[in-house]
Design a protein around this motif. Structure first.
Motif, PDB file in Angstrom:
ATOM      1  N   TYR A  61       0.830  -1.203   0.000  1.00  0.00           N
ATOM      2  CA  TYR A  61       0.000   0.000   0.000  1.00  0.00           C
ATOM      3  C   TYR A  61       0.867   1.257   0.000  1.00  0.00           C
ATOM      4  CZ  TYR A  61      -3.574  -3.398   1.212  1.00  0.00           C
ATOM      5  OH  TYR A  61      -4.422  -4.474   1.200  1.00  0.00           O
ATOM      6  N   VAL A  76     -17.081  -2.182  -5.973  1.00  0.00           N
ATOM      7  CA  VAL A  76     -16.977  -3.110  -4.848  1.00  0.00           C
ATOM      8  C   VAL A  76     -18.354  -3.630  -4.467  1.00  0.00           C
ATOM      9  CG1 VAL A  76     -16.364  -3.311  -2.401  1.00  0.00           C
ATOM     10  CG2 VAL A  76     -14.844  -2.098  -3.976  1.00  0.00           C
ATOM     11  N   GLY A 113     -14.065  -4.870  -7.985  1.00  0.00           N
ATOM     12  CA  GLY A 113     -13.000  -4.329  -7.160  1.00  0.00           C
ATOM     13  C   GLY A 113     -12.529  -2.992  -7.686  1.00  0.00           C
ATOM     14  N   ARG A 114     -11.516  -2.452  -7.035  1.00  0.00           N
ATOM     15  CA  ARG A 114     -10.994  -1.137  -7.385  1.00  0.00           C
ATOM     16  C   ARG A 114      -9.796  -1.191  -8.317  1.00  0.00           C
ATOM     17  NH1 ARG A 114     -13.295   2.513  -3.934  1.00  0.00           N
ATOM     18  NH2 ARG A 114     -14.276   1.600  -2.095  1.00  0.00           N
ATOM     19  N   ARG A 115      -9.215  -2.363  -8.485  1.00  0.00           N
ATOM     20  CA  ARG A 115      -7.940  -2.426  -9.194  1.00  0.00           C
ATOM     21  C   ARG A 115      -8.063  -2.118 -10.683  1.00  0.00           C
ATOM     22  NH1 ARG A 115      -7.479  -4.934  -4.528  1.00  0.00           N
ATOM     23  NH2 ARG A 115      -5.420  -5.016  -3.511  1.00  0.00           N
ATOM     24  N   GLN A 165      -8.414   5.200  -5.443  1.00  0.00           N
ATOM     25  CA  GLN A 165      -8.535   3.767  -5.166  1.00  0.00           C
ATOM     26  C   GLN A 165      -7.507   3.306  -4.134  1.00  0.00           C
ATOM     27  OE1 GLN A 165     -11.272   2.924  -6.466  1.00  0.00           O
ATOM     28  NE2 GLN A 165     -11.292   4.693  -7.833  1.00  0.00           N
ATOM     29  N   LEU A 204      -8.487   1.472  -0.683  1.00  0.00           N
ATOM     30  CA  LEU A 204      -7.995   0.117  -0.419  1.00  0.00           C
ATOM     31  C   LEU A 204      -7.342   0.019   0.954  1.00  0.00           C
ATOM     32  CD1 LEU A 204      -6.546  -0.881  -3.909  1.00  0.00           C
ATOM     33  CD2 LEU A 204      -8.506  -1.905  -2.748  1.00  0.00           C
ATOM     34  N   GLU A 211      -8.821  -2.698   3.337  1.00  0.00           N
ATOM     35  CA  GLU A 211      -8.059  -3.940   3.430  1.00  0.00           C
ATOM     36  C   GLU A 211      -7.055  -3.989   4.581  1.00  0.00           C
ATOM     37  OE1 GLU A 211      -8.283  -4.822  -1.417  1.00  0.00           O
ATOM     38  OE2 GLU A 211      -6.347  -4.555  -0.443  1.00  0.00           O
ATOM     39  N   HIS A 223      -1.982  -7.764  -6.592  1.00  0.00           N
ATOM     40  CA  HIS A 223      -2.241  -8.564  -5.394  1.00  0.00           C
ATOM     41  C   HIS A 223      -3.525  -8.086  -4.728  1.00  0.00           C
ATOM     42  CE1 HIS A 223      -1.231 -11.040  -1.870  1.00  0.00           C
ATOM     43  NE2 HIS A 223      -1.752 -10.039  -1.164  1.00  0.00           N
ATOM     44  N   ALA A 224      -4.529  -8.948  -4.663  1.00  0.00           N
ATOM     45  CA  ALA A 224      -5.798  -8.604  -4.029  1.00  0.00           C
ATOM     46  C   ALA A 224      -5.820  -9.113  -2.591  1.00  0.00           C
ATOM     47  CB  ALA A 224      -6.968  -9.189  -4.811  1.00  0.00           C
TER      48      ALA A 224
END
Length: 409
Positions: free
Chosen positions: A18, A79, A84-86, A129, A133, A137, A192-193
């Motif tokens: 991050y 989401v 997802g945000r990626r 994003q 995240l 996360e 990587h999630a």
């Protein structure tokens, strides 16, 4: 009520993903706004270059504020629909690289402003994003550690500024290097999630309603950022005047930015952990704001660029520590169950609005003398030390008057 932290704690590598992604975003704008754009504007007459710098800052900041909220909301919707945000992160990364082409090719003042607006849209698609995240996360027990780690972005971005100036002499080549470094930093998190953890509210929000605590956090950040944005906007010109013909202003400022962003990293990590243990972050925030005020006053009173540079390091250290502690606190105050993207976008207005206010305060500047302007900016972090006490009192009095029953018979 204080909710327990949920989610498995992340390891150092997980937290660094991050921090690296955030660093990629910071690298996207720091070399451009602090060095490459001012260097580009050196081709214009003094009055024109300062006016263009104001317009680039104002238009870019307004665009950034709305874009951050909009893309945060779009990420929330993705989401909520099971995505997802990626995907938005990837789109923002590609769009930012494309915007650099427009900046490099811009020649007229209007074209430069338009290119900077496009850049702000693109880079905020990415930044919105990354912030969300972290909120989604990273477990609550590690929020402040994650926020402190974000401070590594500034020194790495400053190093990137020095690197692009040293390795390339052409504007297009410099911007290409910036885009490549962004991609390297963002890739680990992009690929990587991690599972979403439950949103929690900090126990420190209990003495005051959450909205009031958020209002304090937002307002104090706004004031510090107005001072920071104003100083950053004119730092190159301020030091270039002091340096004169005694050295390469671009190289000296780039090196100074590296030092000024390295020093706060260990301070932020130490004080972040310390404030977590003892609670009551207000004292730490007030102390860092006072350091920023003292450093900025020192710049105003300094007699040479070396002394001014040392004072700028003190100012930047105070600002960076304040931002780290303020960010971690604000994330813990986010309402449970709400999409963090939009809410963090609203909080991010405390970062973008100063980029509008600070240049407007400086519209009268038509020479290279910034003494009065910097002294004005120094009063803002000083005011921050009083707001955590005064603002809740004012809000409480306002709420009490609204709810006071009528005494008419």
């Amino acid at each position: 009520m204080h909710a327990e932290a949920s989610g498995r704690p992340l390891g150092t590598l997980g937290l660094l993903r991050y921090a690296a992604a955030s660093t990629g975003g910071v690298i996207g704008y720091t070399p451009l706004l602090t060095l490459l754009l001012p260097i580009k504007l050196q081709a214009f007459a003094p009055n024109d270059r300062y006016t263009l710098l104001v317009w680039c800052s104002v238009a870019g900041a307004l665009t950034a504020g709305f874009a951050n909220i909009a893309f945060g909301w779009l990420g929330d919707r993705s989401v909520a629909r099971g995505g997802g945000r990626r995907g938005w992160m990837f789109a923002g990364l590609i769009a930012t690289a494309a915007s650099f082409v427009g900046i490099a090719s811009a020649r007229s003042g209007a074209a430069i402003v338009v290119a900077m607006v496009a850049f702000q849209v693109a880079v905020n698609a990415l930044l919105a994003q990354v912030s969300a995240l972290i909120a989604e996360e990273v477990p609550a027990a590690q929020k402040n550690t994650a926020a402190a780690l974000l401070t590594i972005g500034a020194p790495l971005a400053a190093a990137a500024s020095a690197l692009v100036v040293a390795l390339a002499s052409h504007e297009g080549a410099r911007l290409s290097l910036v885009a490549a470094m962004m991609a390297v930093c963002v890739a680990p998190l992009l690929l990587h999630a991690a599972p979403i953890v439950a949103t929690v509210t900090s126990a420190e929000a209990e003495p005051l309603p959450v909205r009031r605590a958020l209002a304090v956090a937002w307002t104090t950040r706004l004031l510090v950022q107005i001072a920071n944005s104003g100083v950053s906007l004119y730092l190159f010109f301020f030091l270039a005047r002091a340096i004169g013909q005694s050295g390469d202003a671009a190289a000296i400022v780039a090196q100074l930015l590296v030092v000024a962003t390295l020093v706060p990293v260990p301070l932020a990590l130490m004080l972040g952990r310390w404030s977590d243990r003892v609670g009551k972050r207000e004292r730490f925030l007030a102390a860092s704001a006072l350091i920023a005020c003292t450093g900025l006053l020192g710049m105003v009173l300094s007699g040479g660029w070396q002394a001014a540079g040392m004072c700028y390091v003190a100012f930047a250290s105070g600002v960076s520590v304040f931002q780290a502690l303020n960010t971690g606190h604000a994330m813990l105050l986010l309402p449970a169950g709400a999409g963090p993207g939009r809410n963090l976008g609203v909080l991010n207005l405390a970062n973008t609005l100063p980029q509008v206010v600070a240049p407007l305060l400086a519209l009268s500047v038509t020479t290279d003398d910034f003494t009065t302007l910097f002294a004005l900016f120094a009063t803002l972090p000083l005011a921050v030390t009083l707001l955590p006490t005064l603002l809740p009192m004012l809000l409480g009095a306002f709420t009490w008057r609204r709810r006071e029953p009528s005494c008419r018979g």
